[in-house]
Design a protein around this motif. Structure first.
Motif, mmCIF file in Angstrom:
data_model
loop_
_atom_site.group_PDB
_atom_site.id
_atom_site.type_symbol
_atom_site.label_atom_id
_atom_site.label_comp_id
_atom_site.label_asym_id
_atom_site.label_seq_id
_atom_site.Cartn_x
_atom_site.Cartn_y
_atom_site.Cartn_z
ATOM 1 N N GLN A 60 25.544 11.009 -6.943
ATOM 2 C CA GLN A 60 24.692 12.071 -7.462
ATOM 3 C C GLN A 60 23.801 12.608 -6.347
ATOM 4 O OE1 GLN A 60 22.503 10.361 -10.732
ATOM 5 N NE2 GLN A 60 24.267 10.408 -12.105
ATOM 6 N N SER A 61 23.435 13.886 -6.446
ATOM 7 C CA SER A 61 22.570 14.470 -5.419
ATOM 8 C C SER A 61 21.531 15.362 -6.071
ATOM 9 C CB SER A 61 23.388 15.280 -4.408
ATOM 10 O OG SER A 61 24.023 16.370 -5.048
ATOM 11 N N GLN A 62 20.413 15.518 -5.392
ATOM 12 C CA GLN A 62 19.378 16.430 -5.844
ATOM 13 C C GLN A 62 18.629 16.997 -4.644
ATOM 14 O OE1 GLN A 62 16.658 13.104 -7.614
ATOM 15 N NE2 GLN A 62 15.291 14.817 -7.165
ATOM 16 N N ILE A 63 18.071 18.188 -4.832
ATOM 17 C CA ILE A 63 17.281 18.834 -3.794
ATOM 18 C C ILE A 63 15.813 18.626 -4.125
ATOM 19 C CG2 ILE A 63 16.666 21.067 -2.793
ATOM 20 C CD1 ILE A 63 19.577 21.909 -3.326
ATOM 21 N N ALA A 64 15.036 18.172 -3.148
ATOM 22 C CA ALA A 64 13.619 17.884 -3.355
ATOM 23 C C ALA A 64 12.767 18.870 -2.575
ATOM 24 C CB ALA A 64 13.299 16.455 -2.922
ATOM 25 N N LEU A 65 11.722 19.385 -3.225
ATOM 26 C CA LEU A 65 10.802 20.318 -2.587
ATOM 27 C C LEU A 65 9.467 19.671 -2.259
ATOM 28 C CD1 LEU A 65 11.373 23.492 -4.803
ATOM 29 C CD2 LEU A 65 12.575 22.786 -2.736
ATOM 30 N N ASN A 66 9.288 18.422 -2.676
ATOM 31 C CA ASN A 66 8.018 17.740 -2.470
ATOM 32 C C ASN A 66 8.279 16.272 -2.183
ATOM 33 O OD1 ASN A 66 5.372 16.353 -3.215
ATOM 34 N ND2 ASN A 66 4.812 18.516 -3.454
ATOM 35 N N THR A 67 7.474 15.690 -1.296
ATOM 36 C CA THR A 67 7.670 14.278 -0.957
ATOM 37 C C THR A 67 7.326 13.347 -2.107
ATOM 38 O OG1 THR A 67 5.447 14.210 0.001
ATOM 39 C CG2 THR A 67 7.282 14.631 1.509
ATOM 40 N N SER A 68 6.796 13.870 -3.190
ATOM 41 C CA SER A 68 6.543 13.021 -4.361
ATOM 42 C C SER A 68 7.841 12.436 -4.904
ATOM 43 C CB SER A 68 5.830 13.824 -5.459
ATOM 44 O OG SER A 68 6.617 14.932 -5.865
ATOM 45 N N VAL A 69 8.980 13.027 -4.509
ATOM 46 C CA VAL A 69 10.263 12.498 -4.948
ATOM 47 C C VAL A 69 10.450 11.051 -4.481
ATOM 48 C CG1 VAL A 69 11.556 13.279 -2.903
ATOM 49 C CG2 VAL A 69 12.738 13.028 -5.097
ATOM 50 N N TYR A 70 9.834 10.693 -3.345
ATOM 51 C CA TYR A 70 9.968 9.326 -2.831
ATOM 52 C C TYR A 70 9.254 8.315 -3.722
ATOM 53 C CZ TYR A 70 11.756 11.466 1.438
ATOM 54 O OH TYR A 70 12.516 12.176 2.345
ATOM 55 N N GLU A 71 8.327 8.797 -4.547
ATOM 56 C CA GLU A 71 7.601 7.911 -5.457
ATOM 57 C C GLU A 71 8.289 7.809 -6.816
ATOM 58 O OE1 GLU A 71 2.989 8.491 -4.005
ATOM 59 O OE2 GLU A 71 3.825 10.001 -5.372
ATOM 60 N N THR A 72 9.092 8.804 -7.155
ATOM 61 C CA THR A 72 9.699 8.825 -8.484
ATOM 62 C C THR A 72 11.148 8.359 -8.500
ATOM 63 O OG1 THR A 72 10.302 11.165 -8.170
ATOM 64 C CG2 THR A 72 8.181 10.704 -9.223
ATOM 65 N N THR A 73 11.776 8.241 -7.331
ATOM 66 C CA THR A 73 13.159 7.781 -7.287
ATOM 67 C C THR A 73 13.203 6.298 -6.937
ATOM 68 O OG1 THR A 73 15.361 8.280 -6.398
ATOM 69 C CG2 THR A 73 13.546 8.237 -4.830
ATOM 70 N N PRO A 75 14.206 3.399 -4.745
ATOM 71 C CA PRO A 75 14.656 3.297 -3.341
ATOM 72 C C PRO A 75 16.016 2.631 -3.196
ATOM 73 C CG PRO A 75 12.340 2.719 -3.522
ATOM 74 C CD PRO A 75 12.862 2.812 -4.922
ATOM 75 N N ASP A 76 16.203 1.522 -3.899
ATOM 76 C CA ASP A 76 17.465 0.803 -3.786
ATOM 77 C C ASP A 76 18.597 1.677 -4.320
ATOM 78 O OD1 ASP A 76 19.220 -1.290 -3.276
ATOM 79 O OD2 ASP A 76 18.992 -2.117 -5.289
ATOM 80 N N GLY A 77 19.587 1.947 -3.489
ATOM 81 C CA GLY A 77 20.707 2.787 -3.890
ATOM 82 C C GLY A 77 20.507 4.260 -3.636
ATOM 83 N N THR A 78 19.417 4.630 -2.934
ATOM 84 C CA THR A 78 19.133 6.039 -2.654
ATOM 85 C C THR A 78 19.107 6.281 -1.159
ATOM 86 O OG1 THR A 78 17.782 6.259 -4.663
ATOM 87 C CG2 THR A 78 17.481 7.924 -2.951
ATOM 88 N N VAL A 79 19.725 7.391 -0.721
ATOM 89 C CA VAL A 79 19.639 7.831 0.665
ATOM 90 C C VAL A 79 18.994 9.204 0.667
ATOM 91 C CG1 VAL A 79 22.024 8.704 0.571
ATOM 92 C CG2 VAL A 79 20.898 8.387 2.782
ATOM 93 N N ALA A 80 17.982 9.378 1.501
ATOM 94 C CA ALA A 80 17.289 10.658 1.642
ATOM 95 C C ALA A 80 17.636 11.264 2.995
ATOM 96 C CB ALA A 80 15.779 10.470 1.509
ATOM 97 N N VAL A 81 17.801 12.577 3.031
ATOM 98 C CA VAL A 81 18.207 13.271 4.251
ATOM 99 C C VAL A 81 17.144 14.284 4.642
ATOM 100 C CG1 VAL A 81 19.955 14.731 5.334
ATOM 101 C CG2 VAL A 81 20.644 12.993 3.658
ATOM 102 N N ILE A 82 16.685 14.208 5.892
ATOM 103 C CA ILE A 82 15.715 15.161 6.438
ATOM 104 C C ILE A 82 16.366 15.865 7.624
ATOM 105 C CG2 ILE A 82 13.498 15.434 7.604
ATOM 106 C CD1 ILE A 82 12.485 13.005 6.082
#
Length: 359
Positions: A60-73, A75-82
């Motif tokens: 699954q993928s999603q587009i994030a516009l705010n770093t608050s996504v790091y608090e609501t997702t 961590p285990d099983g998630t990869v974030a791309v910058i």
């Protein structure tokens, strides 16, 4: 006789067609982007295909516009791309990203010449930084020595099926490979690569050739940080180059979710921003739902009023003999072949109701 249907020749139909075309143009413009590395930019320099790469490995993928996504997702099983942020991360934002990685998340930072990725990597305690000088290779390249082909691939889970990576005007990484460091070099350039110090597109005496790391991975807390020396490796055009797509899919495949962090990139198209904001906001969804219900209620009431006002004429239309109307329409069509169907029926009903032979 014209091949265009009569209903389409009426001014009303032409107005509807014009409005549809204009609305389609506005919606398209509001939902697409021309920003380099943009998530909604489908051109060669956009990154719209990253979500497709995630879908290809059932992630699954999603587009994030705010770093608050790091608090609501989770961590285990998630990869974030910058991808090459265009402004600095604030201390609060850095704390969110750091907590995400320390708690088991994977972070990918792809950078070449931007000034904001190294401070973020340093704040996260990563042993790798981005050099920032243009890397060229006059032996292994695609189309131009500035489009370097990195041929030295180390065997790992992330490089399975990858024989090379292609960088588009990329740089190299400065990696700490001491015994105390757990940094893993995933891919090096060829031994013919060099930094074009003065950017004169030539190898000078003061420049040296040799392999340089272009992709690394290292554990940070309970998570991991992957650094890539070129964000262009992930744009639509470069994903077509051998190895690039497979490398991206390998990174995504180990995870349940991919978060594409565009919180520090050029703004997304207005319509896309609105959709993401609605998707991520429960209260906003509730408000829009109430507005929709209210709009339906108002429309229903207006239709009732219209029916009440038109009751008499509506009854007259209902009482009209369809056969008589059809006969009048046929007669008028023969007398006035230039009239469209709407006008023919309107005049026929008028004559039937008024009992006179004028429009």
């Amino acid at each position: 006789m014209s091949a265009i249907p009569s209903w389409l020749r009426s001014p009303r139909a032409l107005l509807v067609v014009l409005l549809v075309v204009m609305l389609s143009t506005v919606v398209f413009a509001a939902s697409t982007s021309t920003a380099a590395f943009g998530a909604y930019n489908a051109a060669w320099d956009g990154s719209s295909q990253l979500q497709e790469q995630a879908a290809a490995v059932d992630t699954q993928s999603q587009i994030a516009l705010n770093t608050s996504v790091y608090e609501t997702t989770t961590p285990d099983g998630t990869v974030a791309v910058i991808l090459t942020p265009d402004r600095a991360y604030t201390p609060q934002e850095v704390a969110r990203v750091r907590a995400f990685v320390n708690d088991g998340g994977t972070l990918v930072v792809a950078e070449d010449f931007g000034q904001y990725s190294n401070p973020l990597l340093d704040a996260l305690g990563v042993n790798t930084s981005v050099d920032g000088r243009l890397l060229r290779d006059e032996r292994y390249y695609y189309q131009s020595p500035n489009i370097t082909v990195a041929t030295d691939v180390e065997q790992s889970q992330l490089t399975t099926g990858v024989d090379q990576l292609t960088l588009n005007h990329g740089t190299a990484l400065v990696a700490n490979t001491s015994e105390e460091s757990e940094t893993e070099i995933l891919v090096n350039s060829s031994s013919f690569a060099y930094f074009d110090e003065n950017r004169n597109a030539a190898f000078d005496e003061n420049e040296t050739i040799g392999p340089r790391p272009v992709a690394t991975a290292e554990p940070v807390g309970a998570g991991r940080v992957i650094v890539i020396a070129d964000p262009s490796m992930m744009i639509n055009a470069m994903l077509e180059r051998p190895g690039n797509q497979q490398f991206v899919r390998n990174v995504f495949a180990d995870h349940d979710r991919v978060v594409l962090d565009y919180s520090h990139n050029e703004a997304l198209p207005p319509l896309s921003q609105a959709i993401i904001l609605i998707r991520d906001s429960g209260p906003l969804q509730a408000i829009l739902g109430l507005v929709g219900v209210a709009a339906v209620a108002v429309a229903s009431r207006q239709r009732g009023l219209v029916r009440a006002v038109r009751g008499t004429s509506g009854q007259e239309d209902a009482d009209a003999d369809p056969a008589e109307i059809e006969d009048l329409v046929a007669y008028l069509r023969h007398e006035h072949p230039e009239w469209d169907e709407d006008r023919l029926e309107r005049v026929a009903r008028s004559r039937r109701q008024n009992g006179r032979s004028e429009e």
